[in-house]
Design a protein around this motif. Structure first.
Motif, PDB file in Angstrom:
ATOM      1  N   MET A   2       0.847  -1.175   0.000  1.00 19.89           N
ATOM      2  CA  MET A   2       0.000   0.000   0.000  1.00 19.89           C
ATOM      3  C   MET A   2       0.891   1.237   0.000  1.00 19.89           C
ATOM      4  N   PRO A   3       0.871   2.098  -1.008  1.00 18.61           N
ATOM      5  CA  PRO A   3       1.691   3.292  -1.070  1.00 18.61           C
ATOM      6  C   PRO A   3       1.359   4.263   0.063  1.00 18.61           C
ATOM      7  N   ALA A   4       2.301   5.149   0.380  1.00 21.16           N
ATOM      8  CA  ALA A   4       2.133   6.090   1.487  1.00 21.16           C
ATOM      9  C   ALA A   4       0.881   6.940   1.317  1.00 21.16           C
ATOM     10  N   ASN A   5       0.582   7.321   0.093  1.00 21.47           N
ATOM     11  CA  ASN A   5      -0.590   8.169  -0.107  1.00 21.47           C
ATOM     12  C   ASN A   5      -1.898   7.404   0.088  1.00 21.47           C
ATOM     13  N   ASN A   6      -1.834   6.087   0.263  1.00 20.73           N
ATOM     14  CA  ASN A   6      -3.030   5.294   0.521  1.00 20.73           C
ATOM     15  C   ASN A   6      -3.228   4.988   2.000  1.00 20.73           C
ATOM     16  N   LEU A   7      -2.359   5.513   2.876  1.00 20.24           N
ATOM     17  CA  LEU A   7      -2.584   5.354   4.309  1.00 20.24           C
ATOM     18  C   LEU A   7      -3.881   6.058   4.663  1.00 20.24           C
ATOM     19  N   ASP A   8      -4.617   5.464   5.572  1.00 20.71           N
ATOM     20  CA  ASP A   8      -5.884   6.069   5.958  1.00 20.71           C
ATOM     21  C   ASP A   8      -5.960   6.191   7.484  1.00 20.71           C
ATOM     22  N   GLY A  68       5.136   1.440   1.872  1.00 17.64           N
ATOM     23  CA  GLY A  68       4.154   0.536   1.303  1.00 17.64           C
ATOM     24  C   GLY A  68       4.676  -0.867   1.090  1.00 17.64           C
ATOM     25  N   GLU A  69       5.850  -1.175   1.674  1.00 14.03           N
ATOM     26  CA  GLU A  69       6.419  -2.521   1.535  1.00 14.03           C
ATOM     27  C   GLU A  69       5.736  -3.528   2.455  1.00 14.03           C
ATOM     28  N   ALA A  70       4.981  -3.022   3.396  1.00 14.21           N
ATOM     29  CA  ALA A  70       4.213  -3.861   4.320  1.00 14.21           C
ATOM     30  C   ALA A  70       2.817  -3.268   4.423  1.00 14.21           C
ATOM     31  N   SER A  71       1.915  -4.032   5.018  1.00 10.98           N
ATOM     32  CA  SER A  71       0.556  -3.515   5.199  1.00 10.98           C
ATOM     33  C   SER A  71       0.551  -2.438   6.285  1.00 10.98           C
ATOM     34  N   GLU A  72      -0.502  -1.666   6.341  1.00 14.85           N
ATOM     35  CA  GLU A  72      -0.654  -0.662   7.394  1.00 14.85           C
ATOM     36  C   GLU A  72      -0.508  -1.311   8.771  1.00 14.85           C
TER      37      GLU A  72
END
Length: 183
Positions: free
Chosen positions: A1-7, A53-57
Motif C-alpha cells: 500500500m503506497p504512502a498516499n493510501n494510508l488512511d 508501502g512494503e508492508a501492510s498498514e
C-alpha cells in the motif's frame, strides 16, 4: 500500500483491538497498553511520509508499537534504583520517613540464610550451564559482571534491542530451570 493510501482516519476502527491484544500480553497493564497504542498512532501520523508501502498498514503500525513497547521497558528499567522513595513508617521500635532505613541489615544473617544463598548461587550456575551458551554468556556479562551494554553489543555484534531480548530469554530459561531443579 503506497504512502498516499494510508488512511489514519480508520486506524482506530481497523487496528485498535488488534494492537491492544498485542500490547496487553506484553505489558499486562490496560492503561499502559492504551497509552502505548496512542503513542503508536501519533508516531505513525508523524512518520506517515516515510511509509514505503512494503508492508501492510497493520504490519507497519505493529513495528512502531514494538519500538514503543521496547522504549517503555527501557524507560522503567533505567529508573530502577534511581528514584528516591520517601514514605512514612512506624512500628513498635522505630519511626521515620525513608524507605531505605527499612532495608534488612546485611550483617543480620543466619547460617541457614548463608547456606541457602550458596545453594541458590550454585543452582544458578548449574542452570546457566544448561541454557543456550550465547545467552548464558551475555547474561553473565551483563547481569553478573555488570558490563556496559555497548561493550557487550560490540563484543557479540548485536544491537541493544537484541541484547535485551537475549537477557529476557536467558532469565526465562533460568527461571524455568530453577523452578524445576531448585524450588
Amino acid at each position: 500500500m503506497p504512502a498516499n493510501n494510508l488512511d489514519p482516519n480508520k486506524w482506530v476502527d481497523r487496528y485498535s483491538d488488534y494492537l491492544f491484544n498485542y500490547t496487553i500480553v506484553r505489558v499486562n497493564n490496560r492503561e499502559v497498553a492504551n497509552d502505548l497504542i496512542s503513542e503508536t498512532f501519533l508516531a505513525a501520523l508523524k512518520s506517515a511520509k516515510y511509509f514505503k508501502g512494503e508492508a501492510s498498514e497493520r504490519t507497519w503500525l505493529i513495528s512502531i508499537l514494538k519500538r514503543k513497547i521496547i522504549d517503555y521497558y527501557r524507560k522503567i528499567n533505567s529508573r530502577k534504583g534511581q528514584a528516591e522513595v520517601k514514605i512514612n513508617y512506624s512500628d513498635d521500635y522505630n519511626e521515620g520517613e525513608w524507605l531505605e532505613e527499612q532495608v534488612a541489615d546485611q550483617f543480620d544473617k543466619t547460617a541457614e540464610d548463608e547456606m541457602e544463598n550458596t545453594e541458590l548461587g550454585l543452582a544458578i550456575l548449574e542452570c546457566l550451564d544448561s541454557i543456550n551458551e550465547k545467552h548464558a554468556e551475555i547474561f553473565k556479562r551483563k547481569t553478573i559482571d555488570g558490563a556496559d551494554t555497548e561493550a557487550i553489543c560490540n563484543e557479540f555484534n548485536i544491537t541493544p534491542s537484541n541484547l535485551w531480548v537475549i537477557i529476557h530469554r536467558a532469565r526465562t530459561a533460568l527461571a524455568a530451570c530453577l523452578e524445576k531443579n531448585w524450588f
